[in-house]
Scaffold this motif. Structure first.
Motif, PDB file in Angstrom:
ATOM      1  N   SER A  75      39.966  35.489  37.917  1.00 35.21           N
ATOM      2  CA  SER A  75      39.290  37.018  38.242  1.00 35.21           C
ATOM      3  C   SER A  75      40.356  38.008  37.615  1.00 35.21           C
ATOM      4  N   ARG A  76      39.952  39.008  37.640  1.00 36.42           N
ATOM      5  CA  ARG A  76      40.548  40.368  37.514  1.00 36.42           C
ATOM      6  C   ARG A  76      41.261  41.040  38.674  1.00 36.42           C
ATOM      7  N   ALA A  77      42.520  41.176  38.391  1.00 37.96           N
ATOM      8  CA  ALA A  77      43.424  41.649  39.551  1.00 37.96           C
ATOM      9  C   ALA A  77      43.437  42.935  39.786  1.00 37.96           C
ATOM     10  N   PRO A  78      43.636  43.401  41.161  1.00 45.88           N
ATOM     11  CA  PRO A  78      43.762  44.875  41.562  1.00 45.88           C
ATOM     12  C   PRO A  78      44.983  45.241  41.045  1.00 45.88           C
ATOM     13  N   LEU A  79      45.048  46.817  41.229  1.00 43.68           N
ATOM     14  CA  LEU A  79      46.310  47.434  41.112  1.00 43.68           C
ATOM     15  C   LEU A  79      46.847  47.456  42.316  1.00 43.68           C
ATOM     16  N   ASP A  80      48.258  46.994  42.633  1.00 45.69           N
ATOM     17  CA  ASP A  80      48.869  47.228  43.907  1.00 45.69           C
ATOM     18  C   ASP A  80      50.059  48.027  43.735  1.00 45.69           C
TER      19      ASP A  80
ATOM     20  N   ILE B 287      44.442  49.153  44.876  1.00 49.80           N
ATOM     21  CA  ILE B 287      43.337  49.877  44.090  1.00 49.80           C
ATOM     22  C   ILE B 287      42.334  48.895  43.477  1.00 49.80           C
ATOM     23  N   ALA B 288      41.195  48.695  43.995  1.00 49.78           N
ATOM     24  CA  ALA B 288      40.280  47.965  43.237  1.00 49.78           C
ATOM     25  C   ALA B 288      39.964  48.332  41.853  1.00 49.78           C
ATOM     26  N   LEU B 289      39.736  47.490  41.194  1.00 51.00           N
ATOM     27  CA  LEU B 289      39.123  47.506  39.670  1.00 51.00           C
ATOM     28  C   LEU B 289      38.032  47.174  39.333  1.00 51.00           C
TER      29      LEU B 289
END
Length: 434
Positions: A151-156, A190-192
């Motif tokens: 899955s695509r990772a969020p920005l932490d 930050i969810a993407l």
């Protein structure tokens, strides 16, 4: 560019990756150089398509029963983006800059085929040779674990407590949709979405002034579990660009001695500017020079040695999806040798009563529990600290975290499926008193 034109561009980039055998980032850069008319939004959308295909490369090809760039793109649109055959056909209408119309075979595959009978490595989107390795760790849940790693990772982000607080940092970047992380008391997430561009965090005042750093929540937790304390002598033995060095410095509150080094001096290049921006004043960077040991003056005196060990990176597949397809069995053997060497090196640096924090961004037992067990066998003066002790720094989140991670006698493993972080293994090894 239209959505259809972006789709054609993604197919072109994937073809370059196949024929030139180059990393995805290089292929995307080359495409952008050759198509300067494409705006930043177009380039971000094309990159999103390409990386989504790489995340679901095996399953997308299986769904279309064809392993070509076009087939992988079409399969990804069905599996990852959730488009039905009619929606995909609307993008592939053969108009100017659009992909050619769907063939009858393609439409039939998009309509009738599924992954229900696909082999595990296909359904989980990982190289077949890795199946026994993942089965050893995850057993029958390996497909679910691997799908989460695709899955695509969020920005932490990690809040730098030397300069800010989480509430203050959260307020300053609220417009980016940031939310507190689940486990780390210092994290913001930050969810993407599928087509979302990474927000320009580096241009935010909170970043420029050193209040936040980009760091996956799992990496933040790994640093926290080391329990670095003010006044200690701490060595970051595989510091690289300094992500965990910065976290350790904040935990030490500027008090004590923090030494950062790395066997590859090129990896250390960004660390100086990052330390300065973060307001770190108790860190010393020791860059290797020739064959000389940069830590020759330190003998059994460190309170804590942190090893962010070079590894296969299987835990970061959602951020580096093309890496899993380029990984070969020989690479694992090389990493295993290097990990054993750095563990043995750390043993000589730790004082009696001190500890080693062994960390990898891998989910493979060979790089994790096996390495720790072998190290304790070679160095019987060291013991693995209990999980309850290791997770103590997480405070009120500790019990829930303990229930989420995969624990073994050698340490704990975070995964995207279990903890919503990258895959990280952490083991805290304590050296007994002489």
């Amino acid at each position: 560019m239209t959505p259809a034109a972006r789709l054609s561009a993604a197919i072109e980039v994937l073809s370059a990756i196949d024929t030139q055998r180059i990393p995805a980032a290089n292929a995307l850069k080359d495409w952008g150089t050759a198509h300067r008319f494409a705006g930043s939004g177009d380039r971000a959308a094309i990159a999103g398509l390409v990386f989504d295909v790489l995340r679901r490369r095996a399953s997308s090809a299986y769904l279309l029963d064809a392993d070509t760039p076009r087939a992988r793109v079409l399969g990804m649109l069905r599996l990852e983006r959730g488009l039905d055959a009619d929606a995909i056909a609307a993008l592939c209408d053969g108009s100017r800059f659009a992909p050619e119309p769907l063939s009858e075979a393609e439409r039939s595959a998009l309509t009738s085929r599924s992954l229900k009978t696909a082999p595990d490595h296909i359904a989980g989107d990982y190289p077949e040779w890795l199946d026994p390795y993942l089965a050893r760790v995850f057993g029958d849940s390996r497909v679910e674990e691997a799908v989460a790693m695709a899955s695509r990772a969020p920005l932490d982000l990690r809040v730098n407590t030397l300069k800010s607080t989480r509430d203050k940092a959260l307020a300053s970047i609220a417009h980016l949709g940031a939310e507190p992380t689940r486990w780390s008391p210092l994290g913001l997430r930050i969810a993407l979405g599928a087509d979302a561009r990474n927000p320009g965090v580096h241009s935010e005042e909170a970043f420029i002034k050193g209040g936040v750093e980009v760091q996956d929540e799992g990496s933040q937790l790994a640093a926290l579990l080391s329990a670095a304390k003010p006044g200690e002598q701490v060595i970051d033995l595989c510091a690289g660009a300094g992500g965990k060095t910065l976290a350790l410095a904040a935990m030490m509150q500027g008090k004590g001695r923090l030494i950062a080094t790395d066997s590859d001096k090129r990896q250390l290049a960004p660390i100086h500017e990052r330390l300065s921006r973060a307001g770190v004043h108790n860190a010393e960077v020791r860059t290797p020079k020739g064959a000389a040991d940069p830590l020759a003056d330190i003998k059994a005196s460190a309170d804590l040695v942190v090893i962010d060990a070079p590894c296969t990176g299987t835990g970061t597949w959602r951020r580096n999806p093309d890496a899993k397809w380029r990984m070969r069995p020989g690479a694992l053997e090389v990493r295993l040798k290097g990990q054993a060497e750095v563990l043995d090196r750390a043993a000589a640096l730790v004082r009696p009563g001190g500890r080693i924090a062994y960390i990898t961004c891998s989910v493979l037992a060979e790089e994790n529990g096996d390495q720790v067990a072998a190290f304790v066998g070679r160095h019987p003066g060291f013991t693995v600290m209990p999980t309850a002790w290791s997770i103590g720094p997480l405070g009120t989140a500790a019990d829930a975290f303990a229930g989420a991670v995969l624990t073994t006698p050698e340490g704990l493993l975070m995964t995207p499926r279990r903890t919503g972080t990258d895959g990280f293994f952490v083991s805290i090894l304590s050296r007994g008193q002489a």
